[in-house]
Structure formats: C-alpha cells, structure tokens
Write a protein that holds these residues in place. Structure first.
Motif, PDB file in Angstrom:
ATOM      1  N   ASN A   1       0.667  -1.401  -0.061  1.00  0.00           N
ATOM      2  CA  ASN A   1      -0.206   0.364   0.376  1.00  0.00           C
ATOM      3  C   ASN A   1       0.649   1.482  -0.041  1.00  0.00           C
ATOM      4  N   VAL A   2       0.194   2.326   0.323  1.00  0.00           N
ATOM      5  CA  VAL A   2       1.159   3.696  -0.482  1.00  0.00           C
ATOM      6  C   VAL A   2       0.497   4.451   1.502  1.00  0.00           C
ATOM      7  N   ASP A   3       1.830   4.982   1.404  1.00  0.00           N
ATOM      8  CA  ASP A   3       1.656   6.371   3.340  1.00  0.00           C
ATOM      9  C   ASP A   3       1.594   7.151   2.697  1.00  0.00           C
TER      10      ASP A   3
ATOM     11  N   THR B   1       0.327   0.873  -8.951  1.00  0.00           N
ATOM     12  CA  THR B   1       0.837   1.577 -10.201  1.00  0.00           C
ATOM     13  C   THR B   1       2.216   2.257  -9.394  1.00  0.00           C
ATOM     14  N   PHE B   2       1.582   3.452  -8.627  1.00  0.00           N
ATOM     15  CA  PHE B   2       3.211   4.158  -7.763  1.00  0.00           C
ATOM     16  C   PHE B   2       4.025   3.138  -6.851  1.00  0.00           C
TER      17      PHE B   2
ATOM     18  N   LYS C   1      -9.418  -0.759  -5.139  1.00  0.00           N
ATOM     19  CA  LYS C   1      -8.446   0.114  -4.668  1.00  0.00           C
ATOM     20  C   LYS C   1      -7.269  -0.100  -3.620  1.00  0.00           C
ATOM     21  N   THR C   2      -6.151   0.326  -3.718  1.00  0.00           N
ATOM     22  CA  THR C   2      -4.972  -0.012  -3.310  1.00  0.00           C
ATOM     23  C   THR C   2      -5.287   0.893  -2.169  1.00  0.00           C
TER      24      THR C   2
ATOM     25  N   GLU D   1      10.337  -1.504  -7.863  1.00  0.00           N
ATOM     26  CA  GLU D   1      11.077  -2.049  -8.583  1.00  0.00           C
ATOM     27  C   GLU D   1      11.980  -1.064  -8.589  1.00  0.00           C
ATOM     28  N   ARG D   2      12.089   0.178  -8.129  1.00  0.00           N
ATOM     29  CA  ARG D   2      13.243   0.954  -7.807  1.00  0.00           C
ATOM     30  C   ARG D   2      13.892   0.971  -6.917  1.00  0.00           C
ATOM     31  N   MET D   3      13.426   0.147  -6.260  1.00  0.00           N
ATOM     32  CA  MET D   3      14.184  -0.208  -5.320  1.00  0.00           C
ATOM     33  C   MET D   3      15.349  -1.394  -4.678  1.00  0.00           C
TER      34      MET D   3
END
Length: 316
Positions: free
Chosen positions: A17-19, A75-76, A98-99, A82-84
């Motif tokens: 999830n997103v914080d 997506t984020f 919904k995420t 992946e970036r990390m």
C-alpha cells in the motif's frame, strides 16, 4: 544459505500500500479546527514492502508476492518496489479494487496510523506458487492482523516450508480489532524460525502486564522470538529458553515510520548470515536506527556499509 550462493533468495508474501505521511510537532487532528503541519510525503507503505526494500538494500534477492488495485497508487507502489531492487514478477493488479492507503501522523518521537484496507487483505495462497517457494531460502510476511485472506493459511504454508528447508519469519503489526488471536499465533510459532512482534504487541497477544510475563507464556516449541522495544533496544528468547537483550543505537530520529520493518530486514539478513544472540539483535537494532534518519519507511534504507559504520562508531 547454500555454499557458493551469492545472495539469499527471500520471498515476501504480504500487503502492498501507499503511506501518506503528515509530519510535525503536533499532527493530531481536532474536530472543527484546522492545524498546519511541517510537511507531507507520499511514499511506499506496508510492513511487508518496507521490509522487502530494506532486505534488497542489504543485499538479498527479494521476490515480492502481493496484490494491488489497477489504480495510480498501485502503479506507484509497484514502481517503488522495482526502483529499490525488489522483484515484482509476482505482484498482481486487480481491476475494480482500490490500493490500500495509510495516513501516518508522524512526530519525531512516535506516530499514529489510519488505514483504508482496499487491496491489503486480498492476498491468498493461490498467488504464492510452489515453484517460487522451492527457490526460496527464507519467507517473511508482515501485518498478520491485516492479511485477512491469508491468516487461516499461514500455518499450513509454514509447515510446507519447513519440509522444504526454507526458514520463516513474521511480524504481527497492530490488531485493529483488538482480538489478538493468541491461539492462532501460538499454533503458527511451532513452525516459525523468527517471530518479531513489538513489546506492546507481545503484551496484548499473551495477555500480560509485563514483558517477563509475556515471555513466560511463549509456547515451548517456538523458534527464536525477537521483541522490538523501540528506544529500549530489543531482546530475544531462544528455543531453549535463553533470554538475551541488546541496547539501541542512539540517534536523533527524523521519522520512525518503518523502523520496525527495517529492523526485521536486518534481523533476517543477520540470521541468514549465521548470526545469533546479541550479535543478531545488534545488527537489527542498527538497521532500525538507520531507518529513522529519513522520511518514510524507505527514506533511509540500511546498507551493509552504513550498518558497519554505525557499529564501528559505537565501539569507538
């Protein structure tokens, strides 16, 4: 880890999830009033995902298994993994979902969380392939109480992993329903190598008024139980009943979000490298301390070099 293998393969099966982190000295909302905060950040969230990123930063080959929504936050979150350096081949996007999102009200000394679950409880055993498990050296998950669809299946999965020779760990997180499921936790501990609750979580799970009482109630068949104590460091109980403690590293924290998850990553890394006892705790403590020097759980991920420097400076 098998001889000749460059990196341990760690599978993380968990929530994603997103914080949204609201930071300041006074971030507690009050009805019918408006407050100003210092800053806010939108970052990768979830105990499992932060642990995964920290493990990758420490040198592990991390394979993440999860579900998210087919939305911007999904997506984020995938892009951040992946970036990390985390493998995302086993992350599934679900339409019409919904995420999950967590609002983190963060001060320099502590934080409070408000979460919209969304995709968080939707992971099931069907998403965790046997071929992936057979490649793994270790499997970890976080947020026992939030992963509703997996909770009845962890014991069976951990039994399977033990037969495969794969070590295991999990972190409970906070039980928002205040039920704590001591019976379910105790049953799972018989097949768990590293159980990693916080002190407050352990007191609730084992209905105890003190840490010594909680330790006394741990199942005899449990593996190593590691209890995170924040500014008081950490302690562990070995399978044969030995209790070991380690002091924390003293830092000036910027944000404590994700410190426990980076502690988890350090613990798993050191465990797979053969560390035990106080050495195991001190490596994990260093990783947790380093995490607090950035915003969000992945704002200052621990590295082998940073841990080594922190430990060297502590001895000076």
């Amino acid at each position: 880890m098998p001889a000749g293998k460059n990196k341990p393969i760690v599978v993380i099966a968990g929530e994603l999830n997103v914080d949204i982190i609201l930071s300041g000295e006074d971030v507690v909302p009050e009805w019918n009033r408006e407050k100003m905060i210092d800053t806010f950040d939108v970052v990768l969230g979830s105990s499992s995902a932060i642990t995964a990123c920290a493990l990758a930063s420490l040198g592990a080959d991390v394979r993440f298994v999860s579900v998210v929504g087919a939305d911007d936050f999904g997506t984020f979150a995938i892009a951040e993994l992946e970036r990390m350096g985390v493998d995302i081949a086993n992350v599934t996007r679900l339409a019409a979902v919904k995420t999950g999102v967590t609002l983190s009200f963060s001060t320099p000394s502590d934080r409070g969380l408000v979460t919209y679950p969304g995709s968080i409880p939707l992971l099931t055993p069907a998403y965790i392939s046997e071929s992936l498990l057979r490649q793994a050296d270790h499997l970890h998950f976080g947020s026992y109480y939030l992963q509703d669809n997996m909770r009845p299946h962890w014991k069976t999965l951990f039994q399977q992993l033990r037969k495969l020779g794969v070590s295991t760990s999990f972190d409970t997180g906070w039980d928002v329903r205040n039920e704590w499921d001591c019976e379910g936790i105790s049953g799972l501990l018989a097949y768990t190598d590293l159980f990693i609750p916080s002190e407050e979580e352990a007191l609730h799970i084992f209905a105890s008024s003190s840490l010594s009482e909680a330790i006394g109630k741990l199942p005899a068949a449990a593996g190593t139980v590691v209890i995170k104590r924040g500014s008081k460091g950490a302690m562990l109980r070995t399978p044969d009943g030995l209790v070991v403690a380690a002091e924390p590293y003293r830092v000036s924290p910027i944000d404590t979000t994700g410190a426990g998850d980076c502690f988890n990553a350090g613990l798993i890394t050191a465990y797979l490298n053969g560390s035990r006892g106080e050495e195991l705790l001190r490596y994990a403590n260093a990783c947790g301390a380093l995490s607090t020097l950035g915003v969000g759980g992945t704002g200052n991920l621990p590295t082998k070099e940073a841990v080594e420097q922190m430990q060297t400076e502590a001895l000076a």
